[in-house]
Design a protein around this motif. Structure first.
Motif, PDB file in Angstrom:
ATOM      1  N   ASN A   1     -28.194 -21.472  12.253  1.00  0.00           N
ATOM      2  CA  ASN A   1     -29.531 -20.999  12.577  1.00  0.00           C
ATOM      3  C   ASN A   1     -30.223 -21.988  13.534  1.00  0.00           C
ATOM      4  OD1 ASN A   1     -32.624 -21.268  11.708  1.00  0.00           O
ATOM      5  ND2 ASN A   1     -31.997 -19.133  11.481  1.00  0.00           N
ATOM      6  N   PHE A   2     -30.829 -21.464  14.624  1.00  0.00           N
ATOM      7  CA  PHE A   2     -31.486 -22.328  15.604  1.00  0.00           C
ATOM      8  C   PHE A   2     -32.623 -23.128  14.981  1.00  0.00           C
ATOM      9  CE2 PHE A   2     -35.193 -22.732  18.456  1.00  0.00           C
ATOM     10  CZ  PHE A   2     -34.694 -23.715  19.307  1.00  0.00           C
ATOM     11  N   GLU A   3     -33.451 -22.459  14.183  1.00  0.00           N
ATOM     12  CA  GLU A   3     -34.584 -23.165  13.576  1.00  0.00           C
ATOM     13  C   GLU A   3     -34.116 -24.351  12.735  1.00  0.00           C
ATOM     14  OE1 GLU A   3     -37.313 -20.741  11.423  1.00  0.00           O
ATOM     15  OE2 GLU A   3     -37.461 -19.239  13.029  1.00  0.00           O
ATOM     16  N   LYS A   4     -33.066 -24.133  11.945  1.00  0.00           N
ATOM     17  CA  LYS A   4     -32.562 -25.222  11.103  1.00  0.00           C
ATOM     18  C   LYS A   4     -31.977 -26.349  11.950  1.00  0.00           C
ATOM     19  CE  LYS A   4     -31.613 -22.448   6.962  1.00  0.00           C
ATOM     20  NZ  LYS A   4     -30.575 -21.939   6.020  1.00  0.00           N
ATOM     21  N   GLN A   5     -31.318 -25.970  13.038  1.00  0.00           N
ATOM     22  CA  GLN A   5     -30.741 -26.993  13.913  1.00  0.00           C
ATOM     23  C   GLN A   5     -31.848 -27.800  14.590  1.00  0.00           C
ATOM     24  OE1 GLN A   5     -27.509 -27.594  14.048  1.00  0.00           O
ATOM     25  NE2 GLN A   5     -27.708 -29.311  15.490  1.00  0.00           N
ATOM     26  N   LEU A   6     -32.894 -27.130  15.066  1.00  0.00           N
ATOM     27  CA  LEU A   6     -34.012 -27.833  15.685  1.00  0.00           C
ATOM     28  C   LEU A   6     -34.691 -28.757  14.683  1.00  0.00           C
ATOM     29  CD1 LEU A   6     -35.996 -28.367  17.969  1.00  0.00           C
ATOM     30  CD2 LEU A   6     -37.227 -26.273  17.309  1.00  0.00           C
ATOM     31  N   GLN A   7     -34.898 -28.265  13.484  1.00  0.00           N
ATOM     32  CA  GLN A   7     -35.495 -29.079  12.428  1.00  0.00           C
ATOM     33  C   GLN A   7     -34.657 -30.332  12.168  1.00  0.00           C
ATOM     34  OE1 GLN A   7     -35.262 -27.688   8.235  1.00  0.00           O
ATOM     35  NE2 GLN A   7     -37.492 -27.537   8.382  1.00  0.00           N
TER      36      GLN A   7
ATOM     37  N   GLU B   1     -32.556 -31.811  14.254  1.00  0.00           N
ATOM     38  CA  GLU B   1     -32.576 -32.731  15.398  1.00  0.00           C
ATOM     39  C   GLU B   1     -33.908 -33.460  15.498  1.00  0.00           C
ATOM     40  OE1 GLU B   1     -29.958 -33.516  16.802  1.00  0.00           O
ATOM     41  OE2 GLU B   1     -28.644 -31.843  16.279  1.00  0.00           O
ATOM     42  N   ILE B   2     -35.008 -32.789  15.179  1.00  0.00           N
ATOM     43  CA  ILE B   2     -36.311 -33.459  15.206  1.00  0.00           C
ATOM     44  C   ILE B   2     -36.354 -34.576  14.175  1.00  0.00           C
ATOM     45  CG2 ILE B   2     -38.755 -33.149  14.627  1.00  0.00           C
ATOM     46  CD1 ILE B   2     -38.686 -30.490  16.089  1.00  0.00           C
ATOM     47  N   ARG B   3     -35.811 -34.310  12.998  1.00  0.00           N
ATOM     48  CA  ARG B   3     -35.798 -35.346  11.961  1.00  0.00           C
ATOM     49  C   ARG B   3     -34.890 -36.512  12.334  1.00  0.00           C
ATOM     50  NH1 ARG B   3     -35.759 -31.075   6.892  1.00  0.00           N
ATOM     51  NH2 ARG B   3     -38.035 -30.941   6.670  1.00  0.00           N
ATOM     52  N   ARG B   4     -33.808 -36.211  13.053  1.00  0.00           N
ATOM     53  CA  ARG B   4     -32.882 -37.278  13.471  1.00  0.00           C
ATOM     54  C   ARG B   4     -33.446 -38.087  14.634  1.00  0.00           C
ATOM     55  NH1 ARG B   4     -28.919 -37.925  17.472  1.00  0.00           N
ATOM     56  NH2 ARG B   4     -29.253 -35.807  18.269  1.00  0.00           N
ATOM     57  N   ILE B   5     -33.952 -37.398  15.656  1.00  0.00           N
ATOM     58  CA  ILE B   5     -34.390 -38.058  16.884  1.00  0.00           C
ATOM     59  C   ILE B   5     -35.789 -38.652  16.751  1.00  0.00           C
ATOM     60  CG2 ILE B   5     -34.961 -37.651  19.327  1.00  0.00           C
ATOM     61  CD1 ILE B   5     -32.847 -35.343  19.221  1.00  0.00           C
ATOM     62  N   ARG B   6     -36.641 -37.987  15.998  1.00  0.00           N
ATOM     63  CA  ARG B   6     -38.058 -38.351  15.890  1.00  0.00           C
ATOM     64  C   ARG B   6     -38.709 -38.421  17.276  1.00  0.00           C
ATOM     65  NH1 ARG B   6     -39.361 -40.028  10.776  1.00  0.00           N
ATOM     66  NH2 ARG B   6     -37.610 -40.518   9.390  1.00  0.00           N
TER      67      ARG B   6
END
Length: 381
Positions: free
Chosen positions: A81-87, A89-94
């Motif tokens: 799921n794109f939303e889960k992937q974006l979530q 990556e945001i948590r990883r990259i900050r």
């Protein structure tokens, strides 16, 4: 500043992002449709690809082409799921900022996730028909109206789209109008430019379909046939419908008509540099990149004007001609013949464009403005 870019696999996006190389920013790209391809042009960017499928099984592309129903069923279990992937990556990259390119592809789909991270700045770039066409599509409009109020910054390729965005709820900071892919490298292009009196090509953009109206231009060519025998008529980027139209019309008898599908950029610039007149016609667009290239390469532009976008740089009868009705073949034919019968207008228009518009499109000049825009965001953190 850490910047997470959200975009499809697109040359415009790569050209834009290249401007950030050596800028001091830490750049990431999430390929939203996942082409599963690394792009050498932006190798300074951390490219997040290969995320979409849990298992890229042998024969997947064959199955996708020949049994789409089975593919859709398999993807229920195999596709992330794109939303889960974006979530994730945001948590990883900050990131300090997320930058979405094209509203209906990366803006609206990202909204649920961005609402979870309200402290992260959110920028958006409008391209082409992004605002102008999709505001009239009820399903898209609802998502656009929900998303625009949440966006902090906006880039666009024309002022028209900023006006539309404000009408639809954008309350953030407008960072300016920029060519969609950044500026142009004149050192690679100027070598192909011929003097105006040595040009004999009428160059036609071959897009056809939802927005492209090349066939209307070809019908206009038919009307003006007897006046065009001394010119090379060249269609580039021709859609299959364009090839079919020519095959089934008396245009196939034209010995001076050439039709090409996709051309590499250098070959297209060679044609632009030899073109006396460039014609681009569509019912919906932003500021066409090929129009800007035609101006840079010294061709006289005849371009459609959906929503007044093209009129932001072309004044009808001064530095080009505006097609106000993209399906009016008589209008297009009339504009073409008027330009061919007025060599003084063409000379003056090309000179004016070269002195007043071309310098503003130079890559380093555009890049400087782009980096200043990102710096203004960084100051707001």
């Amino acid at each position: 500043m850490k910047i997470l870019m959200l975009s499809i696999f697109a040359p415009h996006f790569f050209n834009w992002t290249k401007q950030l190389e050596d800028s001091g920013h830490e750049v990431y790209w999430l390929d939203v449709f996942d082409s599963n391809t690394k792009v050498r042009q932006i190798d300074f960017v951390e490219q997040i690809t290969g995320w979409r499928y849990k298992w890229d099984f042998p024969g997947r592309y064959f199955l996708k082409s020949n049994a789409p129903g089975i593919t859709r069923f398999i993807n229920i279990f195999n596709e992330r799921n794109f939303e889960k992937q974006l979530q994730k990556e945001i948590r990883r990259i900050r990131p300090d900022m997320v930058h979405s390119f094209v509203m209906y592809l990366t803006g609206v789909p990202a909204l649920p996730v961005m609402q979870e991270f309200p402290r992260i700045k959110w920028a958006y770039t409008a391209w082409g028909s992004d605002m102008y066409y999709y505001r009239n599509q009820p399903k898209h409009l609802a998502g656009i109206k929900k998303t625009l109020p949440k966006i902090d910054y906006m880039f666009a390729d024309c002022n028209r789209d900023y006006s539309i965005a404000k009408e639809l709820g954008f309350k953030g900071k407008f960072l300016g109008v920029f060519p969609g892919g950044g500026g142009f490298d004149f050192s690679k292009m100027d070598t192909f430019i011929r003097e105006t009196d040595k040009r004999n090509i009428i160059l036609i953009k071959g897009y056809q379909g939802l927005h492209g109206k090349c066939i209307e231009v070809l019908k206009a060519i038919q009307i003006a046939e007897k006046h065009l025998k001394d010119y090379r008529l060249v269609v580039f980027g021709a859609a299959p419908e364009v090839f079919d139209f020519v095959k089934n019309s008396f245009l196939k008898e034209f010995g001076n008509l050439e039709i090409y599908g996709k051309l590499n950029h250098q070959d297209l610039m060679k044609l632009m540099g030899q073109a006396l007149i460039y014609i681009g016609n569509s019912s919906s667009d932003g500021m066409p990149n090929t129009l800007l290239e035609a101006i840079v390469m010294g061709a006289f532009p005849i371009q459609s004007n959906p929503g007044g976008a093209t009129a932001e740089i072309l004044e009808h009868g001064k530095n080009g001609f505006l097609i106000e009705e993209p399906e009016d073949t008589k209008e297009i034919s009339s504009l073409l013949l008027e330009s061919l019968n007025n060599s003084e207008l063409i000379e003056k228009a090309v000179c004016w464009n070269s002195l007043n518009i071309k310098p503003e499109l130079e890559r380093e000049r555009v890049k400087e403005r782009v980096l200043q825009a990102y710096k203004s965001i960084e100051k707001d953190l």
